[in-house]
Design a protein around this motif. Structure first.
Motif, PDB file in Angstrom:
ATOM      1  N   VAL A 174     -23.889   3.579  -9.402  1.00 31.92           N
ATOM      2  CA  VAL A 174     -22.827   2.117  -8.699  1.00 31.92           C
ATOM      3  C   VAL A 174     -21.521   2.624  -9.614  1.00 31.92           C
ATOM      4  N   ILE A 175     -20.577   1.926  -9.570  1.00 34.51           N
ATOM      5  CA  ILE A 175     -19.183   2.243  -9.805  1.00 34.51           C
ATOM      6  C   ILE A 175     -18.519   1.535 -11.153  1.00 34.51           C
ATOM      7  N   VAL A 176     -18.227   2.876 -11.882  1.00 35.76           N
ATOM      8  CA  VAL A 176     -18.216   2.001 -13.029  1.00 35.76           C
ATOM      9  C   VAL A 176     -16.293   2.377 -13.244  1.00 35.76           C
ATOM     10  N   GLY A 177     -15.924   1.396 -13.786  1.00 36.62           N
ATOM     11  CA  GLY A 177     -14.143   1.123 -13.818  1.00 36.62           C
ATOM     12  C   GLY A 177     -13.820   1.296 -15.212  1.00 36.62           C
ATOM     13  N   TRP A 178     -12.449   1.645 -15.370  1.00 39.26           N
ATOM     14  CA  TRP A 178     -11.607   1.324 -16.835  1.00 39.26           C
ATOM     15  C   TRP A 178     -10.211   0.311 -16.132  1.00 39.26           C
ATOM     16  N   PRO A 179      -9.863   0.092 -16.905  1.00 39.79           N
ATOM     17  CA  PRO A 179      -8.899  -1.409 -16.881  1.00 39.79           C
ATOM     18  C   PRO A 179      -7.940  -0.397 -16.864  1.00 39.79           C
ATOM     19  N   SER A 180      -6.993  -1.033 -15.970  1.00 40.29           N
ATOM     20  CA  SER A 180      -5.222  -0.607 -16.031  1.00 40.29           C
ATOM     21  C   SER A 180      -4.314  -0.733 -16.952  1.00 40.29           C
ATOM     22  N   SER A 181      -3.796  -0.035 -17.905  1.00 39.70           N
ATOM     23  CA  SER A 181      -2.606  -0.782 -18.657  1.00 39.70           C
ATOM     24  C   SER A 181      -1.647  -1.526 -18.027  1.00 39.70           C
ATOM     25  N   GLY A 182      -1.510  -2.358 -16.926  1.00 41.70           N
ATOM     26  CA  GLY A 182      -0.263  -3.031 -16.605  1.00 41.70           C
ATOM     27  C   GLY A 182      -0.084  -2.392 -15.071  1.00 41.70           C
ATOM     28  N   ILE A 183       0.987  -2.673 -14.751  1.00 44.21           N
ATOM     29  CA  ILE A 183       1.520  -2.307 -13.308  1.00 44.21           C
ATOM     30  C   ILE A 183       1.427  -0.801 -13.246  1.00 44.21           C
ATOM     31  N   HIS A 184       1.467   0.404 -13.436  1.00 44.13           N
ATOM     32  CA  HIS A 184       1.201   1.613 -13.199  1.00 44.13           C
ATOM     33  C   HIS A 184       2.453   2.392 -13.160  1.00 44.13           C
ATOM     34  N   SER A 185       2.399   2.710 -11.909  1.00 42.23           N
ATOM     35  CA  SER A 185       3.776   3.332 -10.838  1.00 42.23           C
ATOM     36  C   SER A 185       3.524   3.387  -9.411  1.00 42.23           C
ATOM     37  N   ASN A 186       3.254   2.408  -9.332  1.00 41.53           N
ATOM     38  CA  ASN A 186       2.899   1.639  -7.610  1.00 41.53           C
ATOM     39  C   ASN A 186       3.320   0.474  -7.484  1.00 41.53           C
ATOM     40  N   GLY A 187       4.180   0.364  -6.587  1.00 35.97           N
ATOM     41  CA  GLY A 187       4.341  -1.262  -5.976  1.00 35.97           C
ATOM     42  C   GLY A 187       5.605  -1.395  -6.665  1.00 35.97           C
ATOM     43  N   LEU A 188       6.312  -1.006  -7.186  1.00 37.42           N
ATOM     44  CA  LEU A 188       7.593  -1.739  -7.716  1.00 37.42           C
ATOM     45  C   LEU A 188       8.708  -1.899  -6.576  1.00 37.42           C
ATOM     46  N   THR A 189       8.895  -0.922  -6.411  1.00 40.68           N
ATOM     47  CA  THR A 189       9.926  -2.041  -5.075  1.00 40.68           C
ATOM     48  C   THR A 189       9.274  -3.115  -4.441  1.00 40.68           C
ATOM     49  N   LEU A 190       8.355  -3.126  -4.123  1.00 45.02           N
ATOM     50  CA  LEU A 190       7.876  -4.533  -4.105  1.00 45.02           C
ATOM     51  C   LEU A 190       7.776  -5.447  -5.717  1.00 45.02           C
ATOM     52  N   ALA A 191       7.602  -5.574  -6.290  1.00 47.71           N
ATOM     53  CA  ALA A 191       7.552  -6.336  -7.329  1.00 47.71           C
ATOM     54  C   ALA A 191       9.132  -6.445  -7.729  1.00 47.71           C
ATOM     55  N   ARG A 192       9.738  -5.503  -7.569  1.00 54.84           N
ATOM     56  CA  ARG A 192      11.389  -5.777  -8.036  1.00 54.84           C
ATOM     57  C   ARG A 192      12.278  -6.838  -7.041  1.00 54.84           C
ATOM     58  N   GLU A 193      11.782  -6.738  -6.130  1.00 54.29           N
ATOM     59  CA  GLU A 193      12.352  -7.496  -4.919  1.00 54.29           C
ATOM     60  C   GLU A 193      11.258  -9.229  -5.299  1.00 54.29           C
ATOM     61  N   ALA A 194      10.084  -9.034  -5.823  1.00 51.71           N
ATOM     62  CA  ALA A 194       9.849 -10.698  -5.518  1.00 51.71           C
ATOM     63  C   ALA A 194      10.314 -11.136  -7.437  1.00 51.71           C
ATOM     64  N   VAL A 195      10.211 -10.171  -8.403  1.00 48.76           N
ATOM     65  CA  VAL A 195      10.653 -11.492  -9.641  1.00 48.76           C
ATOM     66  C   VAL A 195      12.217 -11.159  -9.909  1.00 48.76           C
ATOM     67  N   THR A 196      13.324 -10.488  -9.086  1.00 46.24           N
ATOM     68  CA  THR A 196      14.475 -10.389  -9.317  1.00 46.24           C
ATOM     69  C   THR A 196      14.885 -11.691  -7.988  1.00 46.24           C
ATOM     70  N   ARG A 197      13.285 -12.185  -7.407  1.00 48.86           N
ATOM     71  CA  ARG A 197      14.299 -13.615  -6.470  1.00 48.86           C
ATOM     72  C   ARG A 197      14.998 -14.554  -7.412  1.00 48.86           C
ATOM     73  N   ASN A 198      14.440 -14.777  -8.515  1.00 43.72           N
ATOM     74  CA  ASN A 198      15.133 -16.207  -9.520  1.00 43.72           C
ATOM     75  C   ASN A 198      14.771 -15.280 -10.785  1.00 43.72           C
ATOM     76  N   HIS A 199      14.910 -14.571 -11.341  1.00 48.51           N
ATOM     77  CA  HIS A 199      15.195 -14.054 -12.756  1.00 48.51           C
ATOM     78  C   HIS A 199      16.058 -12.777 -12.610  1.00 48.51           C
TER      79      HIS A 199
END
Length: 337
Positions: A174-199
Motif C-alpha cells: 500500500v502507499i501511505v502519503g503525507w500532505p504537502s504544505s503547498g507549492i514547496h520549491s518546485n515548478g516555480l518557473t511555471l507558477a511565476r509565469e502563470a500568476v504574473t500574467r494578470n497579477h
C-alpha cells in the motif's frame, strides 16, 4: 482541477507548460544522468550513500530554484532557508536516513547584511524542524557570475545499514502519503509565469485575501522528519519525496503501477496557478506535488501503525504489477517518466 489547456487562440489564453517557460524536465534528467555517469556510480537514489563500516554516511545537495525570484520581488528572504533545508533533509528521509548536519553555500552579486540575516534565520528554523546541526557555510561574492543571489546546501546523514530503505516497492504494497504544505520549491518557473500574467506578486491571493500572492508562493516546504521513526519501525520498502517531476517521482520506487485512489486535495494555490496559466491537468501533475508531498510503499499489515503514528498520514493507494513500466495513475491520468 480543469483540463482546458488547449482552449483559446490568443497568447494570453494559451496553455503554459513547464518546458515553454524554460525548464525541460526531460533535458534536466538527461543532464543529471550524464553528470552522474561522469562522476561514477554510487549507492542511493535520493542521496549518495557511502559505506563507512557498520553504517552509511549519506549526502544530499539541493537549492530552492526560482522561488528566490519571488522572494526578491517582495524583498523577503525570511523563509528561503527553510526551503533549502527541506529540499535536502527530505531527500535523506526518503532514503531512510536520519539527517544530522547541514552546510550552506550562498553566492551573491553584492553582499547585503539584512538579506543574509534573513536567510540565516530561515536556515536556523529549518535546522530546528529537521533536527540537524547547522555547522556553518560559505558566502561567495561573484558579481561577474551571479545576478542577485543563489542559495544551496548539503545535508549529511547517518543510518545503520539495515535501516536504509531498500528503495524498491513490491506488488501488493500500500502507499501511505503525507500532505504537502503547498507549492514547496518546485515548478516555480511555471507558477511565476502563470500568476504574473494578470497579477502582481503584491496583489491579494484571491482564495485567501489575507495574504498576498507572493506570500502564498513562499509558504515554506514541509520537512517530514516525523515520518522516519514510524517508517523504520515498519517494513518500509521505498519512499519518495514529491519534488521536481511531480507525481512521476513515485516511479523512483520501481517500474511498477502505482494506483493512487485517495490523494490529498490540492491546496488553493494549485488551482490558482492552473487557472491563471491555463495549464492542463497532466502538466500540473508532472510539475507540482498537487497536495501530496511525501509517500512510502510498505506492506498493508504495517500501514495502520504508520498512519496511527502520524497526525495527517493516510493510505492513498496501492502498488500493482507494472509489466516492466513505471506508471502513476492519479485523478484519471497515467503518468510515466
Amino acid at each position: 482541477m480543469t483540463d482546458d489547456a488547449s482552449e483559446g487562440d490568443d497568447s494570453e489564453s494559451e496553455g503554459l507548460t513547464y518546458a515553454e517557460t524554460g525548464v525541460d524536465i526531460d533535458a534536466s534528467e538527461a543532464a543529471t544522468k550524464a553528470l552522474i555517469g561522469a562522476a561514477g556510480e554510487f549507492e542511493g537514489d535520493y542521496a549518495g550513500l557511502v559505506d563507512i563500516g557498520d553504517q552509511y554516511l549519506a549526502l544530499a545537495t539541493d537549492g530552492v530554484g526560482t522561488k528566490l525570484l519571488v522572494a526578491e520581488a517582495i524583498g523577503d528572504y525570511s523563509t528561503i532557508g527553510i526551503d533549502c533545508m527541506a529540499m535536502n533533509a527530505n531527500d535523506l528521509l526518503a532514503a531512510g536516513v536520519e539527517p544530522v548536519a547541514f552546510v550552506d553555500y550562498l553566492a551573491v552579486e553584492n553582499p547585503d547584511e539584512e538579506t543574509s540575516e534573513e536567510i540565516g534565520a530561515g536556515l536556523r528554523e529549518g535546522a530546528k524542524r529537521a533536527g540537524v546541526a547547522l555547522v556553518g557555510g560559505e558566502t561567495a561574492v561573484m558579481p561577474d557570475v551571479i545576478k542577485g543571489l543563489d542559495i544551496a546546501g548539503t545535508c549529511a546523514g547517518l543510518a545503520p545499514k539495515d535501516a536504509v530503505f531498500p528503495g524498491e516497492a513490491e506488488v501488493g504494497d500500500v502507499i501511505v502519503g503525507w500532505p504537502s504544505s503547498g507549492i514547496h520549491s518546485n515548478g516555480l518557473t511555471l507558477a511565476r509565469e502563470a500568476v504574473t500574467r494578470n497579477h502582481e506578486y503584491t496583489d491579494a491571493f484571491p482564495p485567501n485575501p489575507e495574504v498576498t500572492i507572493a506570500e502564498e508562493l513562499l509558504t515554506p516546504t514541509r520537512i517530514y522528519s516525523e515520518v522516519l521513526g514510524p517508517l523504520r519501525d515498519a517494513e518500509t520498502h521505498a519512499a519518495a519525496h514529491v519534488t521536481g517531476g511531480g507525481w512521476t517521482n513515485l516511479t523512483r520506487m520501481g517500474d511498477l503501477h502505482f494506483e493512487i485512489t485517495d490523494p490529498f486535495d490540492p491546496q488553493a494555490v494549485f488551482e490558482f496557478v492552473q487557472e491563471e496559466g491555463n495549464v492542463g491537468d497532466e502538466e500540473m501533475h508532472r510539475t507540482f506535488n498537487m497536495g501530496t508531498g511525501f509517500v512510502a510503499a510498505l506492506p498493508e499489515s504495517d500501514a495502520e501503525a504508520v498512519v496511527d503514528a502520524s497526525e495527517d498520514a493516510r493510505v492513498i493507494g496501492h502498488v500493482e504489477d507494472g509489466d516492466g513500466d513505471g506508471v502513476v495513475a492519479v485523478r484519471g491520468l497515467e503518468l510515466s517518466e
